[in-house]
Structures are given as C-alpha cells and as structure tokens.
Design a protein around this motif. Structure first.
Motif, PDB file in Angstrom:
ATOM      1  N   HIS A   1       0.836  -1.199   0.000  1.00 54.66           N
ATOM      2  CA  HIS A   1       0.000   0.000   0.000  1.00 54.66           C
ATOM      3  C   HIS A   1       0.874   1.254   0.000  1.00 54.66           C
ATOM      4  CE1 HIS A   1      -3.427  -2.585   0.946  1.00 54.66           C
ATOM      5  NE2 HIS A   1      -2.702  -3.128   1.902  1.00 54.66           N
ATOM      6  N   SER A   2       0.246   2.392  -0.315  1.00 53.26           N
ATOM      7  CA  SER A   2       0.946   3.655  -0.128  1.00 53.26           C
ATOM      8  C   SER A   2       1.097   3.882   1.366  1.00 53.26           C
ATOM      9  CB  SER A   2       0.139   4.806  -0.744  1.00 53.26           C
ATOM     10  OG  SER A   2      -1.056   5.029  -0.014  1.00 53.26           O
ATOM     11  N   ARG A   3       2.056   4.694   1.767  1.00 53.87           N
ATOM     12  CA  ARG A   3       2.292   4.917   3.190  1.00 53.87           C
ATOM     13  C   ARG A   3       1.073   5.529   3.873  1.00 53.87           C
ATOM     14  NH1 ARG A   3       7.094   4.136   5.244  1.00 53.87           N
ATOM     15  NH2 ARG A   3       8.060   4.367   3.188  1.00 53.87           N
ATOM     16  N   TYR A   4       0.384   6.420   3.164  1.00 56.87           N
ATOM     17  CA  TYR A   4      -0.801   7.068   3.742  1.00 56.87           C
ATOM     18  C   TYR A   4      -1.934   6.064   3.922  1.00 56.87           C
ATOM     19  CZ  TYR A   4      -4.810  10.179   4.256  1.00 56.87           C
ATOM     20  OH  TYR A   4      -5.947  10.796   4.713  1.00 56.87           O
ATOM     21  N   THR A   5      -2.144   5.220   2.898  1.00 54.59           N
ATOM     22  CA  THR A   5      -3.196   4.203   3.004  1.00 54.59           C
ATOM     23  C   THR A   5      -2.884   3.219   4.120  1.00 54.59           C
ATOM     24  OG1 THR A   5      -3.696   4.363   0.639  1.00 54.59           O
ATOM     25  CG2 THR A   5      -4.394   2.356   1.770  1.00 54.59           C
TER      26      THR A   5
END
Length: 329
Positions: free
Chosen positions: A246-250
């Motif tokens: 995943h993206s770091r934010y997700t």
C-alpha cells in the motif's frame, strides 16, 4: 500444486467474487459469507505454499473487503456492538497476534530492568517513584498495611479518578505510536520501570505477598489492558514504517483504524480494573487469602482468554474446511 496452476484454477472465481463485492451483487448475506470462507481458505493455502507470492496481498485485500461487506449487509437482528467485541476484535487480535506477543515480551523485559535496577541501586526506587511516595509506603509497611495507599479517598472518587487516568495512559500509549512506535515504547518503558522497581521495593521490605494480594486485584486487568493498548500503538507505528503493497498514507489509515478498534476493546477492562481498585482493593488486607487470589486469577483469566485464546476460536470457526480447503485443492 504450482503457483501458476493455483492462480489459473482460482482466478475466475476471485475476479467474480471481487466484482460481486463492488456491485453488491449477492442474493443474501449467507451467500457472501460462504464465498468469503472460500477466499480465506485460498489465502491460507497461498500463505502456506507461496509465502513470497504477491497473490497473498491480493487475497488479503479481497478478504478484508468481503469481511466489511458481510458486517454491513448482515440481517438487522444482529447487534453491531455485540458483533464488534464478539467477532471483529478477536479476528483483528488473531491477525495481529504477533504484535500482542511482542508487546508482552517488551513489557516483561522493561519490568525486569526496573526490578534489577532497584536491586542494584538503593536510590533507584526514590528516583522513579519520588521521596514522598516511598516515605508514605514505608510508613504503611510499618503500620502493617503495605497497600494502604489504595484506601485513600472515597470509593466512587477513587474509581472515577483511577479509571480516567488509566484511559488517558492507554490513549496516549496508542496515539504516540504515530512516532514510528517510539512514543509507545517510551510509555511502556516508564510504566514498566515503575512497576518493576515498585514490586522489588515491597520484596526487599519483606511484604511482597501482601503487595501482590493488593496491587494485582485490579492490576491484572489494568496492566494487561495497557499492554494491549501498547500493541495497538506498535501496529500504528509499523503501519507507517512498513506499508507493504500500500501507499504509506493508506497503510497509516489502515493501521490507525485497526489500532483504534483494539484500543476501544480495552475500555471495558479498564473500567472493570478501576472499579476493583476503587471498591475492592482497599479491603485486600482483611479479606481471606483465597478470595484475593481468586479475584486475581479470575480477572487475569478473563482478559487473557479474550485476547490470547478466544481469537483462535473465532478464526477457526470462520475457516471451517470447505470444498476449497487446502487439503482438497
């Protein structure tokens, strides 16, 4: 079975299931639940035989989406609050059980450091707990009531004050996990050093058993809950450090959501510990030994069962063998 063959065999089923979830194309929740079990079985098979495969991440996401859909579309006679504690939290604890184990290992290590430090430095306890508290404890020991501090204040006043403080500690331990877990470790370190040195202090004064009978009547649930809250903080921290696919934010959002659920699950135990400290602990020196030990074992047994044993039972229940179980593929 080779990984390519495994994917080829199940690809159409997975894609069809994924499409049905997105379009909410199910006749009833039971059909969705049945398909969910199939996907869980495929995930277990992939984790066993293809541990480095990207298909694991895909099936994880697919099963997570299905799980959310199940609990949104279940018949209305199911109480959402009950299902949260009965099913959702145990499944999360099973999935993140390694974090709980790690939190307990860290807790044990830090507490041991506190006890060893107190044993090798006569002033360590005073530096940690303060002169006033140590002097008061010494006076209580001389008076024959080592845990008399828990008798101060009214029952309700103690219950409310203690509960609010413990809730605050747990929330802070979780929130500080946003600093890559370091903040959570700091909270654990401070509290464990205090606990270890505090218990060694009573051991050194020859009243260890009396302190255990008093402190752990409420401490079994109180300390256990704090460890679980710290595990939630570590989940939050690692979601930022290791976002995986995943993206770091997700990943952060997922970690925060998971951690908050675990944090909330500890609140009933924190309230129970506050009640015991406010209304029961103050009578520990006059109650029979069997009663105080019984309360400690029962409270420790309840919270241990919920976080360490019950999750396995729930996981086993939702992954009962089906025609697509690993043994039949």
């Amino acid at each position: 079975m080779r990984e390519v063959a495994f994917i080829k065999q199940n690809k159409e089923k997975w894609l069809s299931f994924e499409k049905a979830i997105v379009n909410n194309d199910f006749d009833n929740p039971d059909e969705l639940a049945s398909q969910y079990i199939h996907v869980i079985n495929d995930l277990a098979y992939a984790q066993t035989y293809y541990p480095k495969s990207k298909v694991i991440a895909y099936l994880n996401q697919l099963s997570a989406n299905a799980y959310q859909k199940i609990y949104k579309t279940k018949s209305t006679d199911t109480n959402r609050i009950i299902s949260f504690w009965k099913t959702e939290v145990p499944l999360i604890c099973y999935q993140y059980r390694k974090f709980i184990y790690i939190a307990f290992i860290i807790f044990s290590a830090f507490t041991f450091i506190g006890a060893i430090s107190a044993a090798n430095d006569g002033e360590f306890v005073r530096s940690v707990l303060g002169d006033n508290y140590v002097n008061m404890s010494l006076e209580n020991i001389e008076a024959g009531d080592p845990v008399a501090v828990y008798k101060s204040g009214s029952n309700w006043g103690s219950f409310i004050g203690i509960t609010i403080n413990n809730l605050r500690v747990g929330i802070i331990a979780f929130v500080l996990g946003v600093f890559l877990g370091i903040g959570t470790l700091y909270i654990m370190f401070n509290n464990c050093i205090m606990l270890g040195s505090f218990q060694y202090f009573f051991y050194e004064k020859g009243v260890f058993w009396e302190s255990v009978r008093g402190i752990w009547i409420h401490g079994a649930m109180e300390i256990f809950a704090i460890v679980i809250e710290c595990a939630a903080g570590l989940i939050l921290g690692t979601s930022i450090l290791f976002p995986a696919t995943h993206s770091r934010y997700t990943s952060f959002k997922m970690g925060a959501k998971t951690g908050i659920k675990i944090l909330i699950s500890t609140f009933p135990f924190t309230f129970a510990a506050g009640f015991l400290e406010g209304f029961i602990t103050r009578y520990s020196n006059i109650m029979p030994h069997w009663l105080s030990v019984g309360i400690i074992l029962i409270t420790l047994g309840i919270i241990s069962y919920y976080y360490l044993i019950y999750p396995f039972k729930v996981q086993k229940q939702i992954t009962k063998p089906s025609v697509l179980s690993p043994s039949n593929i």
